[in-house]
Design an enzyme around this catalytic site. Structure first.
Site, PDB file in Angstrom:
ATOM      1  N   LYS A 204       0.839  -1.210   0.000  1.00  0.00           N
ATOM      2  CA  LYS A 204       0.000   0.000   0.000  1.00  0.00           C
ATOM      3  C   LYS A 204       0.872   1.257   0.000  1.00  0.00           C
ATOM      4  CE  LYS A 204      -3.625  -2.275   2.585  1.00  0.00           C
ATOM      5  NZ  LYS A 204      -4.022  -2.660   3.935  1.00  0.00           N
ATOM      6  N   GLY A 302     -12.559  -5.103   6.064  1.00  0.00           N
ATOM      7  CA  GLY A 302     -13.913  -5.584   6.308  1.00  0.00           C
ATOM      8  C   GLY A 302     -14.793  -5.373   5.089  1.00  0.00           C
TER       9      GLY A 302
HETATM   10  N1  LIG Z   1     -11.103  -8.183   2.894  1.00  0.00           N
HETATM   11  C1  LIG Z   1     -10.758  -6.912   3.093  1.00  0.00           C
HETATM   12  O1  LIG Z   1     -11.043  -6.317   4.131  1.00  0.00           O
HETATM   13  C2  LIG Z   1     -10.029  -6.150   2.017  1.00  0.00           C
HETATM   14  C3  LIG Z   1      -9.765  -4.781   2.211  1.00  0.00           C
HETATM   15  C4  LIG Z   1      -9.126  -4.056   1.198  1.00  0.00           C
HETATM   16  C5  LIG Z   1      -8.740  -4.718   0.041  1.00  0.00           C
HETATM   17  N2  LIG Z   1      -8.963  -6.069  -0.115  1.00  0.00           N
HETATM   18  C6  LIG Z   1      -8.510  -6.695  -1.357  1.00  0.00           C
HETATM   19  O2  LIG Z   1      -9.650  -7.063  -2.114  1.00  0.00           O
HETATM   20  C7  LIG Z   1      -9.382  -8.251  -2.851  1.00  0.00           C
HETATM   21  C8  LIG Z   1     -10.422  -9.296  -2.490  1.00  0.00           C
HETATM   22  O3  LIG Z   1     -10.329  -9.589  -1.116  1.00  0.00           O
HETATM   23  P1  LIG Z   1     -11.420 -10.485  -0.361  1.00  0.00           P
HETATM   24  O4  LIG Z   1     -11.113 -10.359   1.076  1.00  0.00           O
HETATM   25  O5  LIG Z   1     -12.786 -10.170  -0.863  1.00  0.00           O
HETATM   26  O6  LIG Z   1     -10.983 -11.955  -0.877  1.00  0.00           O
HETATM   27  P2  LIG Z   1     -11.782 -13.321  -0.669  1.00  0.00           P
HETATM   28  O7  LIG Z   1     -12.857 -13.172   0.341  1.00  0.00           O
HETATM   29  O8  LIG Z   1     -10.755 -14.387  -0.487  1.00  0.00           O
HETATM   30  O9  LIG Z   1     -12.496 -13.546  -2.091  1.00  0.00           O
HETATM   31  C9  LIG Z   1     -11.775 -13.712  -3.261  1.00  0.00           C
HETATM   32  C10 LIG Z   1     -12.714 -13.908  -4.417  1.00  0.00           C
HETATM   33  O10 LIG Z   1     -11.955 -13.935  -5.620  1.00  0.00           O
HETATM   34  C11 LIG Z   1     -12.409 -15.004  -6.431  1.00  0.00           C
HETATM   35  N3  LIG Z   1     -11.317 -15.391  -7.350  1.00  0.00           N
HETATM   36  C12 LIG Z   1     -10.046 -15.778  -7.030  1.00  0.00           C
HETATM   37  N4  LIG Z   1      -9.340 -15.974  -8.170  1.00  0.00           N
HETATM   38  C13 LIG Z   1     -10.169 -15.694  -9.204  1.00  0.00           C
HETATM   39  C14 LIG Z   1     -10.033 -15.688 -10.613  1.00  0.00           C
HETATM   40  N5  LIG Z   1      -8.890 -16.022 -11.204  1.00  0.00           N
HETATM   41  N6  LIG Z   1     -11.108 -15.329 -11.379  1.00  0.00           N
HETATM   42  C15 LIG Z   1     -12.278 -14.973 -10.794  1.00  0.00           C
HETATM   43  N7  LIG Z   1     -12.476 -14.956  -9.458  1.00  0.00           N
HETATM   44  C16 LIG Z   1     -11.424 -15.313  -8.684  1.00  0.00           C
HETATM   45  C17 LIG Z   1     -12.826 -16.071  -5.451  1.00  0.00           C
HETATM   46  O11 LIG Z   1     -13.704 -16.962  -6.101  1.00  0.00           O
HETATM   47  P3  LIG Z   1     -14.463 -18.171  -5.324  1.00  0.00           P
HETATM   48  O12 LIG Z   1     -15.499 -17.472  -4.486  1.00  0.00           O
HETATM   49  O13 LIG Z   1     -15.037 -18.977  -6.409  1.00  0.00           O
HETATM   50  O14 LIG Z   1     -13.408 -18.861  -4.515  1.00  0.00           O
HETATM   51  C18 LIG Z   1     -13.508 -15.225  -4.372  1.00  0.00           C
HETATM   52  O15 LIG Z   1     -14.844 -14.979  -4.709  1.00  0.00           O
HETATM   53  C19 LIG Z   1      -7.946  -8.656  -2.494  1.00  0.00           C
HETATM   54  O16 LIG Z   1      -7.078  -8.149  -3.451  1.00  0.00           O
HETATM   55  C20 LIG Z   1      -7.701  -7.968  -1.165  1.00  0.00           C
HETATM   56  O17 LIG Z   1      -6.344  -7.675  -0.973  1.00  0.00           O
HETATM   57  C21 LIG Z   1      -9.614  -6.776   0.850  1.00  0.00           C
END
Ligand SMILES: NC(=O)c1ccc[n+]([C@@H]2O[C@H](COP(=O)([O-])OP(=O)(O)OC[C@H]3O[C@@H](n4cnc5c(N)ncnc54)[C@H](OP(=O)(O)O)[C@@H]3O)[C@@H](O)[C@H]2O)c1
Length: 423
Positions: A204, A302
């Site tokens: 970041k 979150g």
């Molecule tokens: N969580 C947070 O608080 C937060 C905050 C800021 C930024 N982020 C960023 O936001 C992004 C998502 O985070 P998250 O926490 O939502 O992750 P997550 O809950 O692990 O969900 C990841 C999603 O991506 C999908 N996926 C993975 N590879 C894929 C591909 N090649 N093609 C299509 N879909 C794919 C997965 O599919 P399936 O459902 O089929 O497994 C799942 O739905 C990350 O880059 C993370 O760093 C997260």
């Protein structure tokens, strides 16, 4: 007039990649904001068998159904695979689509290519959610601090390490318990090493430095570590000295016009704004020419807080908003400098693992206890070029106001300590 204004708003048809913590959050948030007139046409996920809280007909595993659909003019990319994310984002920009992303790792690792793609395609890539989630820090750095007066920026940018530190120090949880809780609550990255060892924070910091100072540097070139080596004894020393321990990302403009930057654990005084930042919250303290200090505070992780930043980016696309990277393209960009010294606390098990002679001077040492520690001043490059300070159970924490840049005072102090026979 009102009608005319509304006609200039772009109609947004969204292709969403990812339906995890952020993706599902966005889906729900969009349902509650019909006034935005932005609809999700298709959602691409990885595992088709999972149960989803949305109509089955929306889902696909074929990315081309989204990237090749001319009706979809916005791709929202919130997946947890940075290489696949880069592929998706670059194809989307080349296919005439604007993009919103939350993937900090992908952005940090591919920033030069992404800058090039934004210029060559003329399309927007917005990623407010990728740093400090709900806090609008990028747009503020771009728009409000569009000048050369930014003295320093100091921030807690990783919600899960901050959550873990809060749980350990305020509620006496074990490290593992605290990490598990962060994961259960959706604050932690899928791979906890990314958070705990500082990779997420430095990722970041990489692009926040671009928006703050026009610096484009690889994450690996920035001095960083995480909270993996912090010991219970460090917390006791912090308490004795009336400090908190935080993982702090810092950048400061030096007298020579260059900028020094790092992400390291730091003792912060109780009255520091960052001491107020607990649990999954993030905080940013900006010090600028005439405004003095400003403090931004909000949830750094979150489902809904992150989705809210994604939503704000989507809303900005209605007005064709783009980052102009003003500090990079419209001002002479700043350069990073390692030519400073840092005042550090180091705790360790064995003196033999600490190269005492490489310190400029040592102000305090406590050698009697099982867990020993010293406080001293060391060259930034000594830390940048060596790893002894994060090996053999050694824990390094910066002291408050850690940056020392005045060479003359430094030399004089060293000389006086030498004369006194202390070093
Ligand atoms: N969580 C947070 O608080 C937060 C905050 C800021 C930024 N982020 C960023 O936001 C992004 C998502 O985070 P998250 O926490 O939502 O992750 P997550 O809950 O692990 O969900 C990841 C999603 O991506 C999908 N996926 C993975 N590879 C894929 C591909 N090649 N093609 C299509 N879909 C794919 C997965 O599919 P399936 O459902 O089929 O497994 C799942 O739905 C990350 O880059 C993370 O760093 C997260």
């Amino acid at each position: 007039m009102k009608l005319k204004e509304m006609e200039t708003h772009k109609q947004l048809t969204i292709g969403l990649f990812g339906f995890g913590v952020v993706g599902e959050g966005l889906y729900k948030v969009l349902q509650q904001t019909p006034s935005l007139k932005a609809g999700i046409k298709k959602i691409c996920i990885k595992h088709p068998g999972k149960k989803r809280n949305a109509p089955e007909s929306l889902f696909t595993t074929d990315k081309n159904e989204l990237l090749g659909d001319p009706e979809i003019n916005v791709i929202v990319e919130v997946i947890d695979d940075s290489e696949a994310a880069f592929e998706i984002v670059s194809t989307a920009l080349q296919n005439n689509k604007d993009v919103v992303s939350a993937s900090k790792k992908m952005i940090a690792e591919h920033l030069p290519e992404l800058l090039g793609l934004q210029q060559s395609t003329g399309h927007s890539l917005l990623y407010e959610a990728a740093a400090c989630a709900s806090i609008p820090v990028i747009r503020n750095l771009e728009e409000y601090y569009d000048n050369d007066l930014l003295h320093s920026i100091k921030a807690i940018v990783n919600g899960s390490t901050n959550f873990i530190l809060s749980k350990i120090f305020d509620e006496q949880l074990e490290f593992k318990q605290a990490l598990l809780l962060a994961q259960q609550l959706g604050f932690a990255e899928s791979d906890p090493k990314l958070d705990v060892e500082g990779y997420d924070a430095v990722n970041k910091w990489t692009f926040l430095l671009t928006h703050a100072y026009g610096i484009t540097e690889e994450p690996g070139n920035i001095l960083f570590t995480g909270i993996q080596n912090i010991q219970l004894e460090d917390a006791e020393v912090a308490k004795e000295k009336n400090y908190e321990i935080k993982l702090v990302a810092e950048a400061k403009k030096l007298k020579n016009g260059k900028v020094t930057a790092f992400v390291l654990p730091q003792f912060v005084k109780k009255d520091d704004h960052l001491a107020f930042v607990k649990n999954e919250y993030n905080g940013v303290v900006i010090e600028s020419g005439f405004a003095d200090k400003q403090f931004f505070y909000g949830k750094g992780a979150g489902s809904f807080p992150t989705a809210s930043a994604v939503l704000s980016d989507i809303a900005a696309l209605r007005y064709q908003y783009k980052y102009e990277y003003k500090k990079l393209y419209h001002h002479p960009p700043h350069k990073l400098s390692n030519d400073v010294f840092l005042r550090v606390y180091v705790s360790f098990d064995d003196w033999d693992n600490i190269p005492r002679e490489r310190f400029e001077w040592i102000e305090e040492w406590h050698a009697q206890e099982e867990r020993k520690y010293l406080i001293g001043v060391i060259a930034f490059n000594e830390l940048k070029n060596n790893t002894w300070w994060k090996e053999n159970n050694t824990s390094l924490i910066l002291t408050p106001e850690p940056i020392i840049e005045d060479i003359e005072i430094r030399k004089l102090k060293k000389k006086s300590l030498e004369l006194a026979g202390i070093i």
